[in-house]
Scaffold this motif. Sequence first.
Motif, PDB file in Angstrom:
ATOM      1  N   VAL A 610      13.269 164.641 112.153  1.00  0.00           N
ATOM      2  CA  VAL A 610      12.100 165.409 112.604  1.00  0.00           C
ATOM      3  C   VAL A 610      11.057 164.467 113.195  1.00  0.00           C
ATOM      4  CG1 VAL A 610      10.166 166.832 111.841  1.00  0.00           C
ATOM      5  CG2 VAL A 610      12.478 167.308 111.004  1.00  0.00           C
ATOM      6  N   LEU A 611      10.844 163.304 112.559  1.00  0.00           N
ATOM      7  CA  LEU A 611       9.893 162.331 113.092  1.00  0.00           C
ATOM      8  C   LEU A 611      10.312 161.846 114.476  1.00  0.00           C
ATOM      9  CD1 LEU A 611       8.946 160.097 110.021  1.00  0.00           C
ATOM     10  CD2 LEU A 611       7.358 161.345 111.487  1.00  0.00           C
ATOM     11  N   VAL A 612      11.594 161.614 114.643  1.00  0.00           N
ATOM     12  CA  VAL A 612      12.096 161.163 115.948  1.00  0.00           C
ATOM     13  C   VAL A 612      11.840 162.226 117.014  1.00  0.00           C
ATOM     14  CG1 VAL A 612      14.168 160.577 117.249  1.00  0.00           C
ATOM     15  CG2 VAL A 612      13.835 159.625 114.966  1.00  0.00           C
ATOM     16  N   VAL A 613      12.182 163.466 116.695  1.00  0.00           N
ATOM     17  CA  VAL A 613      12.008 164.562 117.656  1.00  0.00           C
ATOM     18  C   VAL A 613      10.529 164.754 117.981  1.00  0.00           C
ATOM     19  CG1 VAL A 613      12.269 167.043 118.020  1.00  0.00           C
ATOM     20  CG2 VAL A 613      14.128 165.717 116.963  1.00  0.00           C
ATOM     21  N   ALA A 614       9.677 164.694 116.957  1.00  0.00           N
ATOM     22  CA  ALA A 614       8.244 164.902 117.160  1.00  0.00           C
ATOM     23  C   ALA A 614       7.645 163.849 118.085  1.00  0.00           C
ATOM     24  CB  ALA A 614       7.518 164.895 115.821  1.00  0.00           C
ATOM     25  N   VAL A 623       0.096 169.810 116.971  1.00  0.00           N
ATOM     26  CA  VAL A 623       1.447 170.030 116.433  1.00  0.00           C
ATOM     27  C   VAL A 623       2.119 168.696 116.120  1.00  0.00           C
ATOM     28  CG1 VAL A 623       3.735 170.962 116.932  1.00  0.00           C
ATOM     29  CG2 VAL A 623       1.698 172.213 117.653  1.00  0.00           C
ATOM     30  N   HIS A 624       1.942 167.723 117.013  1.00  0.00           N
ATOM     31  CA  HIS A 624       2.527 166.405 116.798  1.00  0.00           C
ATOM     32  C   HIS A 624       1.969 165.755 115.539  1.00  0.00           C
ATOM     33  CE1 HIS A 624       2.607 161.974 117.340  1.00  0.00           C
ATOM     34  NE2 HIS A 624       3.837 162.210 117.765  1.00  0.00           N
ATOM     35  N   SER A 628       4.254 164.982 112.188  1.00  0.00           N
ATOM     36  CA  SER A 628       4.382 163.590 111.763  1.00  0.00           C
ATOM     37  C   SER A 628       3.923 163.416 110.325  1.00  0.00           C
ATOM     38  CB  SER A 628       3.565 162.672 112.677  1.00  0.00           C
ATOM     39  OG  SER A 628       4.066 162.712 113.995  1.00  0.00           O
ATOM     40  N   THR A 629       2.780 164.007 109.998  1.00  0.00           N
ATOM     41  CA  THR A 629       2.234 163.865 108.649  1.00  0.00           C
ATOM     42  C   THR A 629       3.141 164.518 107.614  1.00  0.00           C
ATOM     43  OG1 THR A 629      -0.008 163.864 109.561  1.00  0.00           O
ATOM     44  CG2 THR A 629       0.228 164.279 107.194  1.00  0.00           C
ATOM     45  N   VAL A 630       3.601 165.739 107.876  1.00  0.00           N
ATOM     46  CA  VAL A 630       4.480 166.440 106.934  1.00  0.00           C
ATOM     47  C   VAL A 630       5.781 165.671 106.738  1.00  0.00           C
ATOM     48  CG1 VAL A 630       5.863 168.523 106.594  1.00  0.00           C
ATOM     49  CG2 VAL A 630       3.494 168.715 107.370  1.00  0.00           C
ATOM     50  N   SER A 631       6.338 165.147 107.821  1.00  0.00           N
ATOM     51  CA  SER A 631       7.607 164.419 107.723  1.00  0.00           C
ATOM     52  C   SER A 631       7.460 163.149 106.894  1.00  0.00           C
ATOM     53  CB  SER A 631       8.131 164.071 109.120  1.00  0.00           C
ATOM     54  OG  SER A 631       8.421 165.235 109.853  1.00  0.00           O
ATOM     55  N   ALA A 692       9.583 156.531 117.468  1.00  0.00           N
ATOM     56  CA  ALA A 692      10.845 157.279 117.531  1.00  0.00           C
ATOM     57  C   ALA A 692      12.031 156.345 117.342  1.00  0.00           C
ATOM     58  CB  ALA A 692      10.948 158.014 118.871  1.00  0.00           C
ATOM     59  N   GLY A 693      12.010 155.200 117.989  1.00  0.00           N
ATOM     60  CA  GLY A 693      13.113 154.258 117.853  1.00  0.00           C
ATOM     61  C   GLY A 693      13.226 153.696 116.448  1.00  0.00           C
ATOM     62  N   VAL A 694      12.073 153.368 115.852  1.00  0.00           N
ATOM     63  CA  VAL A 694      12.068 152.803 114.499  1.00  0.00           C
ATOM     64  C   VAL A 694      12.666 153.795 113.503  1.00  0.00           C
ATOM     65  CG1 VAL A 694      10.588 152.080 112.590  1.00  0.00           C
ATOM     66  CG2 VAL A 694      10.147 151.235 114.903  1.00  0.00           C
ATOM     67  N   PHE A 695      12.178 155.039 113.552  1.00  0.00           N
ATOM     68  CA  PHE A 695      12.672 156.026 112.596  1.00  0.00           C
ATOM     69  C   PHE A 695      14.118 156.429 112.897  1.00  0.00           C
ATOM     70  CE2 PHE A 695       8.037 156.888 111.954  1.00  0.00           C
ATOM     71  CZ  PHE A 695       8.015 156.452 110.635  1.00  0.00           C
ATOM     72  N   GLY A 696      14.547 156.302 114.138  1.00  0.00           N
ATOM     73  CA  GLY A 696      15.947 156.547 114.459  1.00  0.00           C
ATOM     74  C   GLY A 696      16.856 155.530 113.769  1.00  0.00           C
TER      75      GLY A 696
END
Length: 738
Positions: A610-614, A623-624, A628-631, A692-696
């Motif tokens: 979800v973090l990556v997609v966001a 929304v972003h 991010s915070t919820v994830s 996005a790359g880091v969390f991927g």
Amino acid sequence: MQGAALVAIVASIGNLLQGWDNATIAGAVLYIKKEFKLESEPTIEGLIVAMSLIGATIITTFSGAVSDWVGRRPMLIISSVLYFLSGLVMLWSPNVYVLLLARLIDGFGIGLAVTLVPVYISETAPSEIRGLLNTLPQFSGSGGMFLSYCMVFGMSLMDNPHWRVMLGVLSIPSLLYFALTVFFLPESPRWLVSKGRMVEAKRVLQRLRGREDVSGELALLVEGLGVGGETSIEEYIIGPANELADDQGAIADKEHITLYGPEEGLSWVARPVKGQSSLALVSRHGSMQKQQSVLLMDPVVTLFGSVHEKLPEMGSMQSTLFPNFGSMFSVADQQHKTEQWDEESLQQEGDGYASDAGGGDSDDNLHSPLLSRQTTGMEVKDIAPRHGSGMSMRRNSSLLQNGGEAVSSMGIGGGWQLAWKWSERKDADGKKEGGFKRIYLHQEGVPGSRKGSLVSLPGVEIPEDSEFVQAAALVSQPALFSKELMDKHAVGPAMVHPSEAAAKGPKWADLFEPGVKHALLVGVGIQILQQFAGINGVLYYTPQILEQAGVEVLLANIGIGAASASILISALTTLLMLPSIGVAMRLMDISGRRFLLLSTIPVLIASLVVLVVANLVDMGTVVHAVLSTVSVVVYFCCFVMGFGPIPNILCAEIFPTRVRGVCIAICALTFWFGDIIVTYTLPVLLNMIGLAGVFGIYAVVCTLALVFVFLKVPETKGMPLEVITEFFAVGAKQAALD
């Protein structure tokens, strides 16, 4: 168990200080960058944070061997002193170089606490609540982070926040930790036994357990001194002596073990079931089929799983199927408490190992000798409480029957029983030869299936409405048994004093025992995967990550600046961790470590996706920020329920006492090296590939971790540490055969 719980709480203060430091530096680095103008030098910024990890790595290199030498408690005292000194130096730090030195000293304290607190708690906690108590360091660490974030947030609202004060406050709670470690914490009883200090170990156990009779557990700790050795799995049918048929082809009557219950005249007999492979005896109820369907499944995982499949509901000290199972190994008549006596001097007077033995799980204060003088010609020194109680016990219930084996047993927690048997046979030349064996027994089966599982055994006929249990047995040579002494004195089982065994110390060759190597593979593997799942990198840089994710949008209307807003979100995140850890503490000894890992890691993967997609899809600023915070919150909460505490819990459980310190140091070094790499590279990765790359990358590592846990990590809930190491030895040998 109140004593063990209080000791665990005090020991975990060391982890509270680690959490406090983690959160403080995460907030303070925002202001350190401004003062020392490090905005354009992310390498120096990363080094300020990573220096404590470097210090922890350096000290961990020596901590395991030194703790085996001087004890666990002195190392915790040194940890508190290092915390205090580092706080004072950080409060002063006039430049970056002094700050780096202070962070290095701080790392020394962190390294000792993180490495040795789980070991200390594992060695002092009862097996039934060991998982709960060993989750306390995670709870304390998150609690320390929350308190620290609250302090940093309050200071961030000031016109000129003082980062030196933020860091220097660490000295205050470290003084409390120092006082408690010096005046309250006892030494680990397992370490005391490993040094032959039996009287001190007994006193500590009595304090920790809140009862006088701790002989069963004390004997277990002595058995834990052994490393390696030939361990086999046997299976017994235990029931009233007059109810099991005498003419069964699969039962060797000459090898039966006679046991006696607490009621006079009530005897039980344990008879080994022959004709099946050792692993199949424990695993035949579906576990072997399960392993065959997963070709890469580790035999150790299957072996542990097969035992847990057969357990009645965990958490009970005694069996639900057979209420007397926990005490039936004790002798018939109850004995009054005897006066304090010196185990060490008594042990050194004769060939036998002395212990004021008794049913460790029973409330009856029953006493029984480990070995009794028998009429078979064995001259084994009487080992029993004074005042002639040993004679009265043997008069009422002999521990030997014709053609049988002498045996004594006691409860050791988690539904396990510890027994020894001495059998004397004639070889082909007519020469007498003896075999002295230690047995760990555990009841198998559940009330609904006991009849069917026993009837399925070949050659076993069970009378209707009979009272019996199945018991799996780990059979091995006792830790203090000496074949060399047997050659010199052929009068029975010869045993050395624990101090003589301890004098040998840890042997590096022990690390290459199959069971120890297998445990190291599990420990090192899960530590690597935990670190490269990215948790410490995310924790250290949470304020910056959330600031970059745009969380200031959520709090802009309140008038809070971006830096203060990110710190506040971090504080709320750590606050949400606490109930999650509370749930994990409740489930750790019920659902188990393996279950929690397999349940929470998929949620980690989902939150990272979800973090990556966001961060890849343009969803609008609000929304972003919300996504991010919820994830991040979900990631943290699930991590602290499973992948956070369990690697350290497992590593503190799966190694033999004699090499536990060294093995823990190896696992901890893996932990810190991974921590350094993740923390030091995160700022660079954020600049190169973004969030996005880091969390991927983290999501991919979590996927690999899920596979590793499923195939390699066994379930250790409710099992005494010494039994766990025996299972690893058996499973490793089975893996070698495969």
